[in-house]
Design a protein around this motif. Structure first.
Motif, PDB file in Angstrom:
ATOM      1  N   ALA A  77       0.823  -1.211   0.000  1.00 49.00           N
ATOM      2  CA  ALA A  77       0.000   0.000   0.000  1.00 49.00           C
ATOM      3  C   ALA A  77       0.853   1.255   0.000  1.00 49.00           C
ATOM      4  CB  ALA A  77      -0.925  -0.005   1.212  1.00 49.00           C
ATOM      5  N   CYS A  78       2.055   1.155  -0.481  1.00 48.14           N
ATOM      6  CA  CYS A  78       2.983   2.282  -0.450  1.00 48.14           C
ATOM      7  C   CYS A  78       3.063   2.926  -1.830  1.00 48.14           C
ATOM      8  CB  CYS A  78       4.377   1.830  -0.013  1.00 48.14           C
ATOM      9  SG  CYS A  78       4.423   1.178   1.677  1.00 48.14           S
ATOM     10  N   PRO A  79       2.382   4.033  -2.031  1.00 45.71           N
ATOM     11  CA  PRO A  79       2.450   4.712  -3.332  1.00 45.71           C
ATOM     12  C   PRO A  79       3.788   5.407  -3.513  1.00 45.71           C
ATOM     13  CG  PRO A  79       1.195   6.034  -1.796  1.00 45.71           C
ATOM     14  CD  PRO A  79       1.507   4.744  -1.073  1.00 45.71           C
ATOM     15  N   ALA A  80       4.073   5.792  -4.725  1.00 47.92           N
ATOM     16  CA  ALA A  80       5.310   6.507  -5.019  1.00 47.92           C
ATOM     17  C   ALA A  80       5.273   7.898  -4.400  1.00 47.92           C
ATOM     18  CB  ALA A  80       5.513   6.609  -6.530  1.00 47.92           C
ATOM     19  N   VAL A  81       6.378   8.270  -3.768  1.00 44.77           N
ATOM     20  CA  VAL A  81       6.515   9.581  -3.120  1.00 44.77           C
ATOM     21  C   VAL A  81       7.747  10.277  -3.673  1.00 44.77           C
ATOM     22  CG1 VAL A  81       6.869  10.816  -0.955  1.00 44.77           C
ATOM     23  CG2 VAL A  81       5.390   8.793  -1.002  1.00 44.77           C
ATOM     24  N   ASP A  82       7.580  11.521  -4.081  1.00 48.23           N
ATOM     25  CA  ASP A  82       8.694  12.346  -4.532  1.00 48.23           C
ATOM     26  C   ASP A  82       8.989  13.398  -3.480  1.00 48.23           C
ATOM     27  OD1 ASP A  82       9.204  11.402  -7.323  1.00 48.23           O
ATOM     28  OD2 ASP A  82       7.105  11.977  -7.579  1.00 48.23           O
ATOM     29  N   LEU A 159       8.025  19.818 -10.857  1.00 44.60           N
ATOM     30  CA  LEU A 159       6.664  19.284 -10.898  1.00 44.60           C
ATOM     31  C   LEU A 159       6.359  18.661 -12.251  1.00 44.60           C
ATOM     32  CD1 LEU A 159       3.870  18.933  -9.606  1.00 44.60           C
ATOM     33  CD2 LEU A 159       3.334  21.274 -10.342  1.00 44.60           C
ATOM     34  N   GLN A 160       6.917  19.215 -13.306  1.00 41.80           N
ATOM     35  CA  GLN A 160       6.659  18.711 -14.659  1.00 41.80           C
ATOM     36  C   GLN A 160       7.198  17.295 -14.865  1.00 41.80           C
ATOM     37  OE1 GLN A 160       8.456  21.592 -17.289  1.00 41.80           O
ATOM     38  NE2 GLN A 160       7.580  23.327 -16.189  1.00 41.80           N
ATOM     39  N   GLN A 161       8.140  16.869 -14.012  1.00 37.93           N
ATOM     40  CA  GLN A 161       8.793  15.577 -14.214  1.00 37.93           C
ATOM     41  C   GLN A 161       8.380  14.518 -13.201  1.00 37.93           C
ATOM     42  OE1 GLN A 161      12.966  15.811 -15.244  1.00 37.93           O
ATOM     43  NE2 GLN A 161      12.875  18.055 -15.302  1.00 37.93           N
ATOM     44  N   LEU A 162       7.538  14.870 -12.252  1.00 37.30           N
ATOM     45  CA  LEU A 162       7.162  13.933 -11.204  1.00 37.30           C
ATOM     46  C   LEU A 162       6.104  12.962 -11.686  1.00 37.30           C
ATOM     47  CD1 LEU A 162       6.947  16.261  -8.060  1.00 37.30           C
ATOM     48  CD2 LEU A 162       8.927  15.075  -9.027  1.00 37.30           C
ATOM     49  N   GLY A 163       6.145  11.739 -11.129  1.00 39.84           N
ATOM     50  CA  GLY A 163       5.145  10.737 -11.455  1.00 39.84           C
ATOM     51  C   GLY A 163       4.504  10.122 -10.234  1.00 39.84           C
ATOM     52  N   GLY A 164       4.994  10.459  -9.041  1.00 39.76           N
ATOM     53  CA  GLY A 164       4.458   9.879  -7.826  1.00 39.76           C
ATOM     54  C   GLY A 164       3.108  10.469  -7.460  1.00 39.76           C
ATOM     55  N   ARG A 165       2.369   9.727  -6.618  1.00 39.13           N
ATOM     56  CA  ARG A 165       1.066  10.207  -6.168  1.00 39.13           C
ATOM     57  C   ARG A 165       1.213  11.366  -5.191  1.00 39.13           C
ATOM     58  NH1 ARG A 165      -2.560   5.882  -3.176  1.00 39.13           N
ATOM     59  NH2 ARG A 165      -1.955   4.746  -5.071  1.00 39.13           N
ATOM     60  N   TRP A 166       2.311  11.351  -4.424  1.00 37.05           N
ATOM     61  CA  TRP A 166       2.505  12.367  -3.392  1.00 37.05           C
ATOM     62  C   TRP A 166       3.832  13.089  -3.589  1.00 37.05           C
ATOM     63  CZ3 TRP A 166      -1.447  13.674  -0.351  1.00 37.05           C
ATOM     64  CH2 TRP A 166      -2.466  12.742  -0.143  1.00 37.05           C
ATOM     65  N   MET A 167       3.839  14.356  -3.207  1.00 43.33           N
ATOM     66  CA  MET A 167       5.031  15.212  -3.286  1.00 43.33           C
ATOM     67  C   MET A 167       5.266  15.788  -1.897  1.00 43.33           C
ATOM     68  SD  MET A 167       5.384  18.649  -5.611  1.00 43.33           S
ATOM     69  CE  MET A 167       6.827  19.720  -5.602  1.00 43.33           C
ATOM     70  N   LEU A 168       6.415  15.493  -1.313  1.00 44.31           N
ATOM     71  CA  LEU A 168       6.770  16.007   0.014  1.00 44.31           C
ATOM     72  C   LEU A 168       7.794  17.120  -0.163  1.00 44.31           C
ATOM     73  CD1 LEU A 168       6.605  15.832   3.120  1.00 44.31           C
ATOM     74  CD2 LEU A 168       8.441  14.118   3.024  1.00 44.31           C
ATOM     75  N   VAL A 169       7.401  18.352   0.168  1.00 42.03           N
ATOM     76  CA  VAL A 169       8.273  19.514   0.002  1.00 42.03           C
ATOM     77  C   VAL A 169       9.017  19.768   1.304  1.00 42.03           C
ATOM     78  CG1 VAL A 169       8.390  21.963  -0.584  1.00 42.03           C
ATOM     79  CG2 VAL A 169       6.692  20.487  -1.697  1.00 42.03           C
ATOM     80  N   LEU A 170      10.332  19.855   1.215  1.00 39.58           N
ATOM     81  CA  LEU A 170      11.172  20.087   2.389  1.00 39.58           C
ATOM     82  C   LEU A 170      12.109  21.256   2.146  1.00 39.58           C
ATOM     83  CD1 LEU A 170      12.299  16.430   3.251  1.00 39.58           C
ATOM     84  CD2 LEU A 170      10.426  17.715   4.304  1.00 39.58           C
ATOM     85  N   ASP A 171      12.540  21.896   3.233  1.00 38.92           N
ATOM     86  CA  ASP A 171      13.662  22.818   3.185  1.00 38.92           C
ATOM     87  C   ASP A 171      14.950  22.009   3.321  1.00 38.92           C
ATOM     88  OD1 ASP A 171      11.949  24.930   2.935  1.00 38.92           O
ATOM     89  OD2 ASP A 171      12.112  25.598   5.017  1.00 38.92           O
ATOM     90  N   LEU A 244       1.872  16.968  -0.472  1.00 41.99           N
ATOM     91  CA  LEU A 244       0.901  17.455  -1.449  1.00 41.99           C
ATOM     92  C   LEU A 244       0.509  16.342  -2.404  1.00 41.99           C
ATOM     93  CD1 LEU A 244       2.776  20.755  -2.418  1.00 41.99           C
ATOM     94  CD2 LEU A 244       1.006  20.484  -0.658  1.00 41.99           C
ATOM     95  N   SER A 245      -0.784  16.210  -2.658  1.00 40.90           N
ATOM     96  CA  SER A 245      -1.249  15.324  -3.711  1.00 40.90           C
ATOM     97  C   SER A 245      -0.883  15.938  -5.058  1.00 40.90           C
ATOM     98  CB  SER A 245      -2.767  15.142  -3.612  1.00 40.90           C
ATOM     99  OG  SER A 245      -3.303  14.656  -4.817  1.00 40.90           O
ATOM    100  N   ARG A 246      -0.175  15.187  -5.872  1.00 47.76           N
ATOM    101  CA  ARG A 246       0.234  15.728  -7.168  1.00 47.76           C
ATOM    102  C   ARG A 246      -0.986  16.070  -8.017  1.00 47.76           C
ATOM    103  NH1 ARG A 246       1.710  13.677 -12.307  1.00 47.76           N
ATOM    104  NH2 ARG A 246       1.169  11.573 -11.607  1.00 47.76           N
ATOM    105  N   GLU A 247      -2.013  15.220  -7.939  1.00 47.07           N
ATOM    106  CA  GLU A 247      -3.236  15.480  -8.702  1.00 47.07           C
ATOM    107  C   GLU A 247      -3.884  16.785  -8.271  1.00 47.07           C
ATOM    108  OE1 GLU A 247      -7.624  13.396  -9.553  1.00 47.07           O
ATOM    109  OE2 GLU A 247      -6.109  12.381  -8.314  1.00 47.07           O
ATOM    110  N   ALA A 248      -3.966  17.012  -6.955  1.00 48.48           N
ATOM    111  CA  ALA A 248      -4.560  18.250  -6.453  1.00 48.48           C
ATOM    112  C   ALA A 248      -3.718  19.455  -6.836  1.00 48.48           C
ATOM    113  CB  ALA A 248      -4.722  18.177  -4.938  1.00 48.48           C
ATOM    114  N   LEU A 249      -2.406  19.298  -6.766  1.00 47.93           N
ATOM    115  CA  LEU A 249      -1.511  20.403  -7.103  1.00 47.93           C
ATOM    116  C   LEU A 249      -1.651  20.795  -8.571  1.00 47.93           C
ATOM    117  CD1 LEU A 249       0.686  22.293  -6.084  1.00 47.93           C
ATOM    118  CD2 LEU A 249       2.366  20.500  -6.543  1.00 47.93           C
TER     119      LEU A 249
END
Length: 464
Positions: A77-82, A159-171, A244-249
């Protein structure tokens, strides 16, 4: 990209109108008879104080739904995360960040770290090249220093190159517990959130009184956000540690390159599209607090300007039927307490000096600060993972309240600047020292970076 002339002029006009209205509200009570001059402040203190008290107490006594369980997510149940980081001149911390991401527990092939080297002039490019040889999950993009758009531009590029379901933004200075994704991602998906903000925990709270006060402020902020959500209100993103959900973003058009604070702007665009934001107390994201008052002043000016700018930009949508009554009520109370009160209080002081009468807004200010102190104490006494929160006693509680008074200086000053001065977007960054705060993974190389970094910079796109 730089703000268009028409957009800048509109924001400037709205800031001037806001400043004038707040000035009138602050000065007008001085013209009332002595027995009535306190009525406006007492009315606001009662109404807004009651709403704020409900928010604080609700979080103090309710069951905690915003702590992700410690159980690991099932492997299937582990989706791809960027994981995405916009980095400029981060040689002091970038290697440590990569090692921290490597330590996260997530299936191989389902986790990628994207670092956008945004025109670094230090050793960041060389360090990233070395790290790529050791870590196949690390991917590096580069763009010129003058590419424009600030942090938002860097995030849009990746963002244009991501394919994961989720995007985790960090400093670049972020620290995460190894099990954060195992707990965060299932919690986000189970809750149907389009985005989730981790509580921000200050890793260097013990350095001085200023960093301790910022640690209290972060606990206060997370708890208030939870209370706002529980009351049917809204929560907001805080940049570092936002999932962030990539789809929502993509649905809201990515990151706004014409804003001071990409996270606050994105919060309102998600809200207006009916895409909910959650707040997670544990596990937290750890980060460095600024060490000096000048650095704090620069950072908070940016936060204040970005906060006001989003209300100016999206005001018509916020009052439309796209939001429910509870959401509008929450935003109204937040706007009055966070932005209107400091400007009105400053106008009240000016009115006091001009008319030689007693101040009239003090009941409103005292109630707001007292409730903030209560929220600080409640948040810091709450069980939490990550760095220990400051111990609560009369001195630390008083320090937290006095510290929050800085907003009574920052907000009026920024409002005045927004109303009078033309704006120009530039990229600036917070100085990350990379000091070792007990990190078992990797301490910063004391021979690299911190002393060469520009202390005038602060972390995201800003106005000058």
């Amino acid at each position: 990209m730089a703000a268009g002339g028409s957009d800048s002029d509109r924001r400037r006009a709205k800031a001037a109108l806001f400043l004038a209205c707040c000035g009138l509200v602050g000065i007008a009570p001085h013209w009332l008879p002595p027995g009535r001059s306190l009525v406006p402040a007492l009315t606001l203190a009662t109404l807004l104080g009651g709403y704020s008290l409900r928010t604080v107490l609700l979080q103090a006594f309710r069951r905690r739904p915003s702590e992700a369980p410690a159980a690991a997510a099932p492997a299937g149940a582990c989706p791809a995360v960027d994981v995405v980081v916009a980095a400029r001149d981060e040689q002091a911390v970038i290697a440590r960040l990569v090692e921290r991401i490597a330590a996260l527990r997530w299936p191989e092939g389902q986790l990628a770290l994207w670092v956008v080297d945004d025109g670094s002039d230090d050793r960041t490019p060389e360090l990233l090249a070395e790290l790529q040889g050791r870590h196949p999950f690390l991917r590096v993009l580069r763009r010129p220093r003058d590419a424009g758009g600030g942090k938002s531009g860097a995030l849009n590029l990746v963002l244009q190159q991501l394919g994961g379901r989720w995007m985790l933004v960090l400093d670049a200075d972020a620290d995460l517990q190894p099990d954060v994704l195992e707990r965060l991602v299932p919690w986000a998906e189970a809750g149907g959130w389009a985005a989730v903000q981790l509580r921000k925990a200050v890793v260097n709270a013990q350095t001085n009184l200023l960093t301790a006060a910022q640690a209290m402020e972060m606990a206060f902020d997370a708890m208030i956000q939870e209370g706002r959500l529980a009351n049917g209100g809204v929560a907001e993103l805080r940049g570092n540690g936002q999932l962030l959900s990539r789809e929502a973003l993509l649905k809201v058009g990515g990151f706004n390159e014409d804003t001071v604070t990409d996270d606050l702007d994105l919060s309102f665009r998600l809200l207006l599209e009916g895409l909910p934001i959650g707040v997670l107390w544990d596990p937290p994201v750890q980060e460095e607090a600024v060490l000096t008052l000048p650095a704090l002043w620069r950072q908070r000016q940016r936060w204040a300007e970005g906060g006001l700018q989003r209300f100016f930009d999206y005001g018509s949508g916020l009052v439309s039927d796209r939001l429910g009554f509870s959401q509008k009520l929450d935003l109204t109370c937040f706007f009055l307490l966070q932005y209107v009160l400091p400007v009105v209080a400053s106008a009240d002081l000016i009115g006091t000096l001009l008319t030689r009468t007693a101040p009239t807004m003090w009941p409103f200010s005292i109630v707001a600060l007292a409730l903030s102190g209560m929220a600080i104490a409640t948040g810091c006494r709450r069980p939490s993972e990550g760095p220990p929160l400051p111990e609560m006693n009369p001195f630390s509680a008083g320090l937290g309240i006095v510290y929050l008074v800085h907003w009574f200086l920052v907000i009026p000053w920024v409002t005045l600047k927004m109303a009078l001065l033309p704006k120009k977007l530039v990229w600036v960054k917070t100085l990350h020292l990379g000091q070792d705060h007990g990190d078992p993974l990797l301490a910063a190389d004391p021979g690299e970076g911190p002393m060469e970094s520009d202390p005038e910079l602060a972390s995201e796109a800003s106005h000058v």
